[in-house]
Scaffold this active site. Sequence first.
Site, PDB file in Angstrom:
ATOM      1  N   TYR A 378      79.086  42.961  13.925  1.00  0.00           N
ATOM      2  CA  TYR A 378      78.157  41.905  14.330  1.00  0.00           C
ATOM      3  C   TYR A 378      76.692  42.226  14.052  1.00  0.00           C
ATOM      4  O   TYR A 378      75.834  41.364  14.179  1.00  0.00           O
ATOM      5  CB  TYR A 378      78.358  41.536  15.806  1.00  0.00           C
ATOM      6  CG  TYR A 378      79.553  40.632  15.989  1.00  0.00           C
ATOM      7  CD1 TYR A 378      79.597  39.391  15.369  1.00  0.00           C
ATOM      8  CD2 TYR A 378      80.648  41.024  16.749  1.00  0.00           C
ATOM      9  CE1 TYR A 378      80.695  38.567  15.496  1.00  0.00           C
ATOM     10  CE2 TYR A 378      81.753  40.201  16.877  1.00  0.00           C
ATOM     11  CZ  TYR A 378      81.772  38.974  16.255  1.00  0.00           C
ATOM     12  OH  TYR A 378      82.860  38.160  16.377  1.00  0.00           O
TER      13      TYR A 378
ATOM     14  N   GLY B  66      85.702  33.104  14.561  1.00  0.00           N
ATOM     15  CA  GLY B  66      84.433  33.659  15.033  1.00  0.00           C
ATOM     16  C   GLY B  66      84.422  33.784  16.545  1.00  0.00           C
ATOM     17  O   GLY B  66      85.219  33.152  17.237  1.00  0.00           O
ATOM     18  N   SER B  67      83.509  34.600  17.051  1.00  0.00           N
ATOM     19  CA  SER B  67      83.507  34.971  18.464  1.00  0.00           C
ATOM     20  C   SER B  67      83.126  33.799  19.348  1.00  0.00           C
ATOM     21  O   SER B  67      82.736  32.731  18.872  1.00  0.00           O
ATOM     22  CB  SER B  67      82.524  36.105  18.697  1.00  0.00           C
ATOM     23  OG  SER B  67      81.214  35.587  18.766  1.00  0.00           O
ATOM     24  N   SER B  68      83.210  34.047  20.645  1.00  0.00           N
ATOM     25  CA  SER B  68      82.935  33.021  21.645  1.00  0.00           C
ATOM     26  C   SER B  68      81.494  32.542  21.591  1.00  0.00           C
ATOM     27  O   SER B  68      81.140  31.544  22.185  1.00  0.00           O
ATOM     28  CB  SER B  68      83.252  33.571  23.035  1.00  0.00           C
ATOM     29  OG  SER B  68      82.558  34.778  23.267  1.00  0.00           O
ATOM     30  N   VAL B  69      80.638  33.249  20.867  1.00  0.00           N
ATOM     31  CA  VAL B  69      79.212  32.958  20.847  1.00  0.00           C
ATOM     32  C   VAL B  69      78.748  32.410  19.499  1.00  0.00           C
ATOM     33  O   VAL B  69      78.030  31.420  19.427  1.00  0.00           O
ATOM     34  CB  VAL B  69      78.417  34.259  21.163  1.00  0.00           C
ATOM     35  CG1 VAL B  69      76.970  34.119  20.767  1.00  0.00           C
ATOM     36  CG2 VAL B  69      78.531  34.583  22.645  1.00  0.00           C
TER      37      VAL B  69
END
Lengths: 404, 137
Positions: A378, B66-69
């Site tokens: 990320y 994709g992530s929760s954010v």
Amino acid sequence: MKLTDRDREMLDGVDGEGVALAMQVLVAIGRAFDAEQMCDISRAHVALSNQDADIWFAERLVAGGAVCRVPPTVNPGFCLEFFRHLPGLTPDDMETMERTEAAYRALGAQLTYNCTPYLQGNVPRFGEVTAYSESSATPYMNSVYGARTNRESAQSALCAAVTGRVPIYGLLLDENRKGQVHVHVEPTLTDEFDYHLLGYAVPRKAGLQTAFIPVFTGIPASVSPEALMNLGAELNTGGNVPMYHIVGVTPEAPTLEAAFHGDAPGDPVVITARDLVEEQQMLSAEGGPIDFALLGCPHLSLDQLRAIADRIGGRQFKSEFWVMTSFYAKELAARMGVAEVIEKAGGHLVPDTCIDQVVWKHLAGKKGVTDSLKGAYYTQRRDMEFALRSVGDCVEAAIKGETS
Amino acid sequence: MSAREVSVIGCRGAAPGKASGPAVVSTDAMCFYLVDPPTGTVIEAGHAIEGRSIAGAVLVCPGGKGSSVVQADGLYQLAKAGTAPVAVVVAEFDTVLVASAVVVGVPLVRCAPEDFEQIRDGDVLDVDSDQEVVTIR
């Protein structure tokens, strides 16, 4: 979806526009997943991010007068107190975090700023229905505790916290918690770092991009909470895994048969020692001189901080050494003299802060070590280069100023 | 683009609204964080539609990832820049994608696999999430 009279009132704006907005989001999700009705939640965790969409949506709820019925714990942005007096942050950077904090305070959230609420502060019992966003939290809740949550987004979890309700679908239903892919782990894993590698390797070796529930054999019953934290974080970053079973360890998997709800498990995906080595080589930058170590994605626990202090053994760091942790662990580390050992060596214990935040911009263009594959993934857009090593090896690397 | 017969297919609506536009079809799932807000161009290395713009299009893709954010923030940045797709058609819903589309206000529907496969890149689509129909022109 059948709504109760109370659900309908919230949707119709009886409790204000903020609650109505939250209910609209939940109703849309329920409709998308053919939910028949909604139910109460007992807990929530919101992946606060301090990003634009996060602030925009939280402020919309606040403007509509919303206050959380189930006060959620929240993810870290960055710690205002810690970074206020350090160079590098602009007034804009500070104002952004101040706005985030003001919005979540107004919403009545628990301002924990910690991504491991399942280790302390927001711990469920077996079977509780909850709404947890955050990639390491969702699998931990479902798998380790046998509590129930879907793979919530930051916004859907916040809407659940505001209304105290979630549509019933997905992992809230027994039949959807059935194991789908048998994964056998051949090597005996000893270091918590091995679980970072394992979590990333499994979706790749199984060849699955879509959501699935792995069932592990070969993981010892003595596996630590931190190892399981790492496993879930990486399974849900390298792939889309909101739940896993470990036979003989997690509560819904007393046996292989039970984990598969009586179905035949099929041929296992086998993870070898070689797979883990390859995973590390594929994702890690090469060894050599380093500028910094950045640990704590997810936040390191008190036990991990103690291990770092023991490893330092009176030596000094040559490279910058940063550890992100919860405010609980930092406070305990201070009381126990653990923080002093790390700080005397030149290291920094940073509470309430995430690896994917503007506060690390002074590390852009530099090379570091971390134990977190998720963290390295990320932060690609923040231009940091990482060699991936165990926490112990990261400590050694920061003391020597280089890694092999 | 070859002339096609107009066909109307059913769908399941998630995020409400209706919109029309040219279909941009991706065989890969979409993470909106890896789309360039000023241009709406997909910048994810190796993605099926890397280098193409989804601004003003009806995005047709298997689903989200994709992530929760990041999914919500990615779509929000596109909407703010005016480069978001006008609607999204998927084969599979996930909670993060549904919540992101609802919150940002981009109509989102799911089509059955056999209907989904009828849609070709460049078709003009009318997506009506409220009436749960997609018209292929």
